[in-house]
Scaffold this active site. Structure first.
Site, PDB file in Angstrom:
ATOM      1  N   ASP A   1      23.190  46.504  64.646  1.00  0.00           N
ATOM      2  CA  ASP A   1      24.034  47.309  63.750  1.00  0.00           C
ATOM      3  C   ASP A   1      25.368  46.624  63.486  1.00  0.00           C
ATOM      4  OD1 ASP A   1      24.526  49.461  62.091  1.00  0.00           O
ATOM      5  OD2 ASP A   1      25.313  50.740  63.685  1.00  0.00           O
TER       6      ASP A   1
ATOM      7  N   ASN B   1      32.086  48.464  62.890  1.00  0.00           N
ATOM      8  CA  ASN B   1      31.856  48.137  64.293  1.00  0.00           C
ATOM      9  C   ASN B   1      32.602  46.872  64.714  1.00  0.00           C
ATOM     10  OD1 ASN B   1      30.276  50.310  64.993  1.00  0.00           O
ATOM     11  ND2 ASN B   1      28.339  49.281  64.568  1.00  0.00           N
TER      12      ASN B   1
ATOM     13  N   GLY C   1      28.237  61.244  63.712  1.00  0.00           N
ATOM     14  CA  GLY C   1      27.156  62.208  63.798  1.00  0.00           C
ATOM     15  C   GLY C   1      26.723  62.485  65.222  1.00  0.00           C
TER      16      GLY C   1
ATOM     17  N   VAL D   1      35.246  60.252  69.799  1.00  0.00           N
ATOM     18  CA  VAL D   1      36.027  59.344  70.636  1.00  0.00           C
ATOM     19  C   VAL D   1      37.473  59.820  70.667  1.00  0.00           C
ATOM     20  CG1 VAL D   1      36.749  56.959  71.003  1.00  0.00           C
ATOM     21  CG2 VAL D   1      34.511  57.457  70.016  1.00  0.00           C
TER      22      VAL D   1
ATOM     23  N   VAL E   1      41.742  49.606  71.911  1.00  0.00           N
ATOM     24  CA  VAL E   1      42.151  48.481  71.063  1.00  0.00           C
ATOM     25  C   VAL E   1      43.113  48.987  69.995  1.00  0.00           C
ATOM     26  CG1 VAL E   1      41.364  46.664  69.498  1.00  0.00           C
ATOM     27  CG2 VAL E   1      39.942  47.342  71.427  1.00  0.00           C
TER      28      VAL E   1
ATOM     29  N   GLU F   1      38.119  50.193  76.845  1.00  0.00           N
ATOM     30  CA  GLU F   1      39.473  49.722  76.556  1.00  0.00           C
ATOM     31  C   GLU F   1      39.927  50.282  75.211  1.00  0.00           C
ATOM     32  OE1 GLU F   1      39.994  45.647  75.476  1.00  0.00           O
ATOM     33  OE2 GLU F   1      37.872  45.342  75.106  1.00  0.00           O
TER      34      GLU F   1
END
Length: 588
Positions: free
Chosen positions: A144, A149, A32, A36, A101, A99
């Site tokens: 969060d 995450n 929202g 990325v 991942v 970074e």
């Protein structure tokens, strides 16, 4: 100059090149607030992940503040179990470079493979508790914790992402919510957050408990038809007994998770280290955890973070997924900073025992059946071929890490004389890990965490990352010694090993590296500005060589100011200036 190609991004923006340095390659995920992308760093020649605010959110002050807050919080941590921040832009179009991942989110793994084994869940939980301990030690509450995450790299590392709504424990950070709103994800929200109270480190432990509950049970502790119903359940309803939902979960593991989920924060664990110790104790109990399963990587969507008015749902605000696209977040990806092993300690013990029995048969019984009787056949004294991780598990359990042969055991004096002295930084690190693994608690409150950080450092393959990580661990040791949370002898040994690993190749920096280690070891003796000096020296060791002389001169001036204000020990400060003066060409 344009990048490799124009790339249309979600939110109808075209960003071929960011900050005249990062070429956009492909979208990774969107939420929202932000989107990325994978990008190419044209200066350093590596792929990274870059997070930008969505076009329609650019004028929202809260969106900008969250992005910058995330950058500041993540950069302050620099921990193997958090996503590293490489760069940040704060102009009209702010961004974070992170970074990259390679792997998946925990949400994706649960979507395809839930429930996970208790062993795999505890492994993930332990790594996240390491990250939370570091955050809480630095005064940050994540607020969060949720599966989307949590990033699981293809190499086995576990990383906590998205500090966009993290806040200072002392409450000094500006408020990012409107009155009457709760920030977090309903499925994993602590009762106190649901009630509008400030989040504390205990709130993060509750959220992690909810995540681990879902890992082993295949479903979260509370679910419902609306976000409000879930929030109210966290506040009012008892947690369904875990072993009634998932009878296969060992009692001790279930007990640890359920304690983290108690309504009263005072009844949860004292801190992240306390919860991690409980998880470790649970898995150490006989028959507590089955062997770890190998879980293939997969991709999936995940729950969105919600800024939740108590009477209604609100827009999602998300963050990382894996290497592919995700509805939920910022698929960040990378050269891993650490490897958090998914090895099964008990499985390794039984396998090692079986191999030991075979060795006895080979050495004792077979010669009597026609062997030479003069010793084992070629190679019998070497470590048997084992599944990955078994030798390391024996070391962690305190068994002989050196793989002694029969001839070593025959003559104790000869055995002592034949032990090789570690002549490389890698050998010294292995020896330090083996010593520490025998009894981490004897090294102090943070002995266990130091062990995990050293193991992550050993598994890092990129030399540049390993050096940077070593300096990060040195900073951690400095903080632990200041609070007397690490045994001084252990700290001294670790600092010597880490300085060698973190020292740049440039011989001109050798004295600066030694100074950095000295400040880390005796931080309390240097004065109130020792931490700032340590940060400055760490930056000096890792920055562009062209900038070092000028920056060294700036540090020299800072030291003068600190000495004048009695914020740095004068004798030590002058000695630091001598080192920096020689390095900076005598600039003062």
């Amino acid at each position: 100059m344009l990048g490799r190609s124009d790339v249309a991004l979600e939110g109808s923006r075209v960003m071929p090149l960011v900050a005249n340095r990062y070429e956009i390659l492909r979208p990774l995920g969107s939420g929202g607030m932000a989107e990325v992308m994978a990008a190419y760093d044209t200066r350093l020649g590596r792929e990274v992940a870059i997070k930008l605010i969505r076009a329609e959110q650019l004028e929202e002050p809260v969106s900008r503040e969250r992005l910058l807050r995330e950058a500041r919080a993540a950069a302050a941590l620099h921990h193997p179990n958090t996503v590293a921040v490489y760069d940040v832009g704060e102009d009209d179009d702010p961004f974070i470079v992170m970074e990259l991942v390679e792997g998946e989110t925990l949400a994706a793994r649960l979507h395809h493979h839930a429930p996970l084994t208790a062993d795999e869940s505890v492994r993930i939980g332990s790594a996240l508790l390491d990250a939370l301990e570091a955050a809480h030690d630095r005064g940050l509450v994540h607020r969060d914790i949720k599966p989307s995450n949590v990033l699981l790299s293809s190499a086995g590392a576990v990383k906590l992402a998205d500090f966009g709504i993290a806040k200072a424990i002392d409450g000094t950070d500006p408020n990012l919510t409107m009155t009457g709103q709760v920030l977090g994800t309903p499925r994993y929200l602590s009762p106190e957050q649901a009630g509008g109270e400030p989040a504390t480190p205990a709130s993060d432990l509750y959220s992690l408990g909810a995540v681990l509950y879902e890992c082993v049970a295949g479903r979260p502790p509370f679910d419902g038809s609306s976000a409000l119903a879930v929030v109210m359940a966290h506040q009012r309803n008892p947690v369904p007994p875990l072993r009634e939902v998932a009878p296969q979960v060992p009692v001790a593991v279930a007990s640890t998770i359920e304690r983290a989920l108690r309504k009263d924060p005072q009844e949860r664990f004292v801190d992240a280290a306390d919860m991690r110790h409980s998880l470790h104790a649970a898995t150490a109990a006989p028959g507590a955890v089955p062997a770890a399963a190998t879980v293939p990587l997969a991709g999936a969507g995940a729950a969105a973070t919600q800024q939740l008015p108590l009477e209604d749902d609100a827009d999602a605000m998300t963050r990382p997924a894996g290497a592919g696209s995700s509805q939920d977040g910022s698929g960040v990806g990378t050269e891993d900073l650490a490897h958090v092993s998914g090895r099964s300690g008990r499985a390794g013990w039984w396998l090692a025992a079986g191999l030991g029995l075979l060795m006895v048969l080979a050495l004792v019984v077979l010669p009597r059946l026609g062997g030479t009787g003069e010793g084992p056949p070629d190679g019998a004294g070497e470590a048997a071929e084992q599944p990955e991780g078994q030798v390391d598990d024996a070391e962690a359990d305190g068994d002989d890490p050196d793989g002694q042969t029969e001839s070593d055991a025959d003559d104790p004096e000869e055995q002592t004389d034949s032990q090789p002295e570690p002549d490389t930084a890698a050998d010294a690190l292995d020896e330090l890990i083996a010593d520490l693994a025998r009894d981490p608690r004897a090294a102090g409150r943070h002995g266990d965490r130091l062990l995990r950080e050293l193991m992550g450092l050993r598994d890092e393959q990129d030399e540049g990352n390993r050096a940077e990580d070593a300096r990060g661990v040195l900073k951690d040791i400095a903080a632990w010694r200041t609070r007397d949370h690490l045994d001084p002898d252990t700290a001294r040994s670790a600092v010597g090993v880490l300085e060698a690993i973190g020292r740049p190749d440039d011989p001109a920096l050798a004295d600066v590296s030694s100074l950095f280690a000295e400040v880390a070891l005796d931080k309390a003796e240097w004065g109130r500005k020792a931490k700032d000096l340590l940060d400055d020296l760490g930056d000096l060791l890792g920055e562009d060589p062209e900038d070092r002389p000028e920056d060294a001169a700036d540090i020299i001036e800072e030291i003068d100011d600190w000495i004048d204000k009695d914020e740095l020990d004068p004798e030590r400060g002058r000695r630091a200036q001598e080192v920096l003066s020689a390095f900076s060409g005598g600039a003062r």
